[in-house]
Design a protein around this motif. Structure first.
Motif, PDB file in Angstrom:
ATOM      1  N   ALA A  52       0.929  -0.774  -0.246  1.00 38.65           N
ATOM      2  CA  ALA A  52       0.253  -0.079   0.002  1.00 38.65           C
ATOM      3  C   ALA A  52       0.672   1.491  -0.027  1.00 38.65           C
ATOM      4  O   ALA A  52       1.832   0.927   0.305  1.00 38.65           O
ATOM      5  CB  ALA A  52      -0.492  -0.017   1.218  1.00 38.65           C
ATOM      6  N   ILE A  53       0.481   2.270  -1.230  1.00 36.56           N
ATOM      7  CA  ILE A  53       1.185   2.841  -0.895  1.00 36.56           C
ATOM      8  C   ILE A  53       0.774   4.277  -0.538  1.00 36.56           C
ATOM      9  O   ILE A  53      -0.709   4.293  -0.225  1.00 36.56           O
ATOM     10  CB  ILE A  53       1.902   3.850  -2.361  1.00 36.56           C
ATOM     11  CG1 ILE A  53       1.089   3.557  -3.647  1.00 36.56           C
ATOM     12  CG2 ILE A  53       2.509   2.211  -3.007  1.00 36.56           C
ATOM     13  CD1 ILE A  53       1.358   3.651  -5.087  1.00 36.56           C
ATOM     14  N   THR A  54       1.676   5.741  -0.414  1.00 39.20           N
ATOM     15  CA  THR A  54       0.407   6.586   0.231  1.00 39.20           C
ATOM     16  C   THR A  54       0.474   8.067  -0.655  1.00 39.20           C
ATOM     17  O   THR A  54       2.087   8.234  -1.479  1.00 39.20           O
ATOM     18  CB  THR A  54       1.113   7.546   2.405  1.00 39.20           C
ATOM     19  OG1 THR A  54       0.460   8.520   2.502  1.00 39.20           O
ATOM     20  CG2 THR A  54       2.832   7.509   1.733  1.00 39.20           C
ATOM     21  N   GLY A  55       0.072   8.930  -0.393  1.00 39.44           N
ATOM     22  CA  GLY A  55       0.234  10.369  -1.258  1.00 39.44           C
ATOM     23  C   GLY A  55       0.921  11.283  -0.749  1.00 39.44           C
ATOM     24  O   GLY A  55       1.750  10.604   0.721  1.00 39.44           O
ATOM     25  N   GLY A  56       0.772  12.134  -0.723  1.00 34.95           N
ATOM     26  CA  GLY A  56       1.411  13.363   0.165  1.00 34.95           C
ATOM     27  C   GLY A  56       2.957  13.828  -0.401  1.00 34.95           C
ATOM     28  O   GLY A  56       3.446  13.186  -1.171  1.00 34.95           O
ATOM     29  N   SER A  57       3.063  14.559   0.239  1.00 41.52           N
ATOM     30  CA  SER A  57       4.431  15.603  -0.389  1.00 41.52           C
ATOM     31  C   SER A  57       5.693  14.303  -0.490  1.00 41.52           C
ATOM     32  O   SER A  57       6.612  14.026  -0.793  1.00 41.52           O
ATOM     33  CB  SER A  57       5.338  16.339   0.252  1.00 41.52           C
ATOM     34  OG  SER A  57       4.908  16.288   1.573  1.00 41.52           O
ATOM     35  N   GLN A 159     -12.269  -9.479  -3.476  1.00 42.17           N
ATOM     36  CA  GLN A 159     -11.916  -9.613  -4.430  1.00 42.17           C
ATOM     37  C   GLN A 159     -10.799 -10.857  -4.676  1.00 42.17           C
ATOM     38  O   GLN A 159     -10.226 -11.339  -5.162  1.00 42.17           O
ATOM     39  CB  GLN A 159     -12.511  -9.264  -5.479  1.00 42.17           C
ATOM     40  CG  GLN A 159     -13.319 -10.322  -6.981  1.00 42.17           C
ATOM     41  CD  GLN A 159     -13.696  -8.767  -7.723  1.00 42.17           C
ATOM     42  OE1 GLN A 159     -14.151  -8.327  -7.415  1.00 42.17           O
ATOM     43  NE2 GLN A 159     -13.929  -9.476  -9.079  1.00 42.17           N
ATOM     44  N   GLU A 160      -9.970  -9.826  -4.665  1.00 43.31           N
ATOM     45  CA  GLU A 160      -8.374  -9.502  -5.035  1.00 43.31           C
ATOM     46  C   GLU A 160      -7.607 -10.760  -3.644  1.00 43.31           C
ATOM     47  O   GLU A 160      -6.994 -12.117  -3.615  1.00 43.31           O
ATOM     48  CB  GLU A 160      -7.171  -8.992  -5.278  1.00 43.31           C
ATOM     49  CG  GLU A 160      -7.235  -8.593  -6.157  1.00 43.31           C
ATOM     50  CD  GLU A 160      -7.031  -8.460  -7.612  1.00 43.31           C
ATOM     51  OE1 GLU A 160      -5.329  -9.297  -7.581  1.00 43.31           O
ATOM     52  OE2 GLU A 160      -6.961  -9.398  -8.292  1.00 43.31           O
ATOM     53  N   LEU A 161      -8.109 -10.411  -2.464  1.00 47.67           N
ATOM     54  CA  LEU A 161      -6.610 -10.817  -1.796  1.00 47.67           C
ATOM     55  C   LEU A 161      -8.063 -11.574  -0.182  1.00 47.67           C
ATOM     56  O   LEU A 161      -7.663 -12.182   0.982  1.00 47.67           O
ATOM     57  CB  LEU A 161      -6.430  -9.714  -0.911  1.00 47.67           C
ATOM     58  CG  LEU A 161      -5.237  -8.862  -1.793  1.00 47.67           C
ATOM     59  CD1 LEU A 161      -5.344  -7.562  -1.107  1.00 47.67           C
ATOM     60  CD2 LEU A 161      -4.363  -9.935  -2.074  1.00 47.67           C
ATOM     61  N   GLY A 162      -8.830 -11.954  -0.626  1.00 46.61           N
ATOM     62  CA  GLY A 162     -10.350 -12.524   0.477  1.00 46.61           C
ATOM     63  C   GLY A 162      -9.879 -14.156   0.639  1.00 46.61           C
ATOM     64  O   GLY A 162     -10.311 -14.206   1.698  1.00 46.61           O
ATOM     65  N   ASN A 163      -9.140 -14.381  -0.540  1.00 46.45           N
ATOM     66  CA  ASN A 163      -8.499 -16.146  -0.496  1.00 46.45           C
ATOM     67  C   ASN A 163      -7.612 -16.274   0.620  1.00 46.45           C
ATOM     68  O   ASN A 163      -7.495 -17.204   1.669  1.00 46.45           O
ATOM     69  CB  ASN A 163      -7.870 -16.979  -1.747  1.00 46.45           C
ATOM     70  CG  ASN A 163      -6.889 -16.754  -1.951  1.00 46.45           C
ATOM     71  OD1 ASN A 163      -6.143 -15.205  -1.039  1.00 46.45           O
ATOM     72  ND2 ASN A 163      -5.664 -16.359  -2.804  1.00 46.45           N
ATOM     73  N   MET A 164      -7.368 -14.928   2.143  1.00 49.47           N
ATOM     74  CA  MET A 164      -6.742 -15.105   3.255  1.00 49.47           C
ATOM     75  C   MET A 164      -7.769 -15.293   4.019  1.00 49.47           C
ATOM     76  O   MET A 164      -7.298 -13.853   5.891  1.00 49.47           O
ATOM     77  CB  MET A 164      -5.585 -13.444   2.901  1.00 49.47           C
ATOM     78  CG  MET A 164      -4.762 -13.570   2.131  1.00 49.47           C
ATOM     79  SD  MET A 164      -4.229 -11.133   2.470  1.00 49.47           S
ATOM     80  CE  MET A 164      -3.159 -11.974   0.806  1.00 49.47           C
ATOM     81  N   ASN A 165      -8.449 -16.305   4.702  1.00 49.97           N
ATOM     82  CA  ASN A 165      -9.010 -16.694   5.985  1.00 49.97           C
ATOM     83  C   ASN A 165     -10.113 -15.456   5.922  1.00 49.97           C
ATOM     84  O   ASN A 165     -10.094 -15.177   7.059  1.00 49.97           O
ATOM     85  CB  ASN A 165      -7.907 -16.400   7.192  1.00 49.97           C
ATOM     86  CG  ASN A 165      -7.102 -17.471   7.007  1.00 49.97           C
ATOM     87  OD1 ASN A 165      -6.992 -18.736   6.753  1.00 49.97           O
ATOM     88  ND2 ASN A 165      -5.890 -17.309   8.066  1.00 49.97           N
ATOM     89  N   GLY A 166     -10.107 -14.485   4.308  1.00 46.71           N
ATOM     90  CA  GLY A 166     -11.184 -14.133   4.785  1.00 46.71           C
ATOM     91  C   GLY A 166     -10.640 -12.707   5.110  1.00 46.71           C
ATOM     92  O   GLY A 166     -11.041 -11.110   5.320  1.00 46.71           O
ATOM     93  N   GLU A 167      -9.601 -12.208   5.678  1.00 48.92           N
ATOM     94  CA  GLU A 167      -8.866 -11.071   6.116  1.00 48.92           C
ATOM     95  C   GLU A 167      -8.092 -10.861   5.541  1.00 48.92           C
ATOM     96  O   GLU A 167      -6.432 -10.555   5.187  1.00 48.92           O
ATOM     97  CB  GLU A 167      -8.444 -11.383   7.500  1.00 48.92           C
ATOM     98  CG  GLU A 167      -8.717 -12.054   8.834  1.00 48.92           C
ATOM     99  CD  GLU A 167      -8.168 -11.579  10.051  1.00 48.92           C
ATOM    100  OE1 GLU A 167      -7.065 -11.605  10.210  1.00 48.92           O
ATOM    101  OE2 GLU A 167      -8.883 -11.577  10.695  1.00 48.92           O
ATOM    102  N   PRO A 168      -7.968  -9.823   4.715  1.00 46.83           N
ATOM    103  CA  PRO A 168      -7.154  -9.380   2.769  1.00 46.83           C
ATOM    104  C   PRO A 168      -6.176  -8.683   3.593  1.00 46.83           C
ATOM    105  O   PRO A 168      -6.741  -7.850   4.907  1.00 46.83           O
ATOM    106  CB  PRO A 168      -7.942  -8.092   2.471  1.00 46.83           C
ATOM    107  CG  PRO A 168      -9.053  -8.712   2.673  1.00 46.83           C
ATOM    108  CD  PRO A 168      -9.584  -9.445   4.158  1.00 46.83           C
ATOM    109  N   ARG A 169      -4.345  -8.355   3.522  1.00 47.56           N
ATOM    110  CA  ARG A 169      -3.474  -7.277   4.429  1.00 47.56           C
ATOM    111  C   ARG A 169      -2.373  -7.221   3.574  1.00 47.56           C
ATOM    112  O   ARG A 169      -2.208  -7.974   2.414  1.00 47.56           O
ATOM    113  CB  ARG A 169      -3.297  -8.577   5.511  1.00 47.56           C
ATOM    114  CG  ARG A 169      -2.602  -9.624   4.861  1.00 47.56           C
ATOM    115  CD  ARG A 169      -1.273  -9.929   5.968  1.00 47.56           C
ATOM    116  NE  ARG A 169      -0.592 -11.555   5.206  1.00 47.56           N
ATOM    117  CZ  ARG A 169      -0.286 -12.032   3.979  1.00 47.56           C
ATOM    118  NH1 ARG A 169      -0.174 -11.152   3.070  1.00 47.56           N
ATOM    119  NH2 ARG A 169       0.125 -13.184   3.168  1.00 47.56           N
ATOM    120  N   MET A 170      -2.496  -6.295   3.349  1.00 49.84           N
ATOM    121  CA  MET A 170      -0.787  -5.736   2.522  1.00 49.84           C
ATOM    122  C   MET A 170       0.680  -6.255   3.725  1.00 49.84           C
ATOM    123  O   MET A 170       0.516  -6.570   4.403  1.00 49.84           O
ATOM    124  CB  MET A 170      -0.526  -4.078   2.458  1.00 49.84           C
ATOM    125  CG  MET A 170      -1.730  -3.580   2.157  1.00 49.84           C
ATOM    126  SD  MET A 170      -2.381  -3.557   0.573  1.00 49.84           S
ATOM    127  CE  MET A 170      -3.691  -4.477   0.504  1.00 49.84           C
TER     128      MET A 170
END
Ligand SMILES: O=C1O[C@H](COP(=O)(O)O)[C@@H](O)[C@H](O)[C@H]1O
Length: 277
Positions: A52-57, A159-170
């Motif tokens: 997960a990337i962030t915005g801002g300066s 949809q992309e990460l739901g196979n992680m025991n229903g616990e999507p994480r980065m």
């Protein structure tokens, strides 16, 4: 005031704060660390790495530095998936949009020259409304539109990460911090920072005191599932925020104090942002 023990008891990693002497040093260090961790994770055999990337300066400058670092060529970018921790809810071509800024700073180059598949870029939905629709929108219309985008963002994660025991994480999530100590689009004094329902991964934000007022964000339950969480803060403009945040935990008045990961929590700051007292 909650202390670190409560985070540790919830399975979060202890916060390590690295203070660097020079301003650009923090962003260069974070850029190198990102590339090094991607290389390490790939060497361990990981076929997919979600970040997960962030915005801002600070966030956008860090991305630019990733592109300039020679290690950029040692990453297999086809295994890396890009997400955003938050987004300003504006039209897709609005220069305020975090995703557009990130594309200009790094992602366009990674797609064109380094093998990052376009399908690995998971942007938070933009505001689909026309200028007229936005100008004529009531507060309820805005809330509906931003909440619809948050629901779509949550569906994308599941949809992309739901196979992680229903616990999507980065695998890796990094965050900037605003001068008011906000992170992602979780603002002090607004209710979204207090969301604790583990099934609510995303939220819409209206009335943000930081422009633009409409935003979409990951929630704390989603953020605190990340394996590695980094905070980057450089320059004097971040000093007030860090004076509220260092040594402080889970404080809704200083939302950045919720930034923590399961395996590591690393805050990279410079001495202009966080002088030793
Ligand atoms: O609006 C936002 O602000 C924060 C901090 O940005 P900065 O310019 O003060 O460094 C950022 O982390 C967030 O992603 C962004 O939407």
């Amino acid at each position: 005031m909650p202390d670190q023990n409560e985070q540790l008891q919830r399975g979060l990693a202890p916060r390590i704060v690295v203070r660097l002497a020079d301003e650009n040093g923090v962003l260069r260090m974070a850029a190198s660390r990102l590339l090094t961790r991607l290389i390490e994770l790939e060497a361990e055999g990981r076929q997919r790495i979600d970040i997960a990337i962030t915005g801002g300066s600070d966030g956008i400058e860090m991305l630019r530095l990733v592109g300039l670092n020679p290690l950029v060529d040692s990453v297999d970018w086809s295994r890396v998936h890009m997400w955003w921790g938050d987004e300003r809810f504006v039209p897709a071509n609005d220069p305020d949009r975090n995703a557009l800024q990130a594309r200009h700073a790094l992602l366009d180059m990674l797609v064109a020259q380094k093998g990052l598949p376009e399908s690995n870029i998971h942007e938070i939905p933009a505001d689909p409304r026309s200028a007229t629709e936005r100008n004529q929108a009531s507060a309820e219309d805005d809330a509906r539109a931003v909440n619809e985008a948050a629901v779509k963002f949550q569906q994308m994660l599941l949809q992309e990460l739901g196979n992680m025991n229903g616990e999507p994480r980065m695998d890796i999530a990094w965050w900037g911090v605003g001068p008011d100590a906000h992170f992602a689009s979780l603002m002090p004094g607004l209710p979204q920072i207090t969301i604790t329902d583990p099934s609510q991964l995303t939220c819409g934000v209206t009335n943000s005191p930081n422009m633009p007022p409409l935003r979409v964000s990951m929630t704390v339950p989603m953020i605190q599932r990340s394996l590695e969480t980094w905070v980057i803060a450089s320059g004097e403009k971040k000093r007030d925020a860090l004076s509220k945040a260092l040594g402080n935990f889970d404080d809704p008045q200083a939302p950045i104090t919720f930034a923590a990961g399961r395996k590591s929590t690393l805050w990279m700051v410079d001495v202009a942002a966080a002088p030793r007292s």
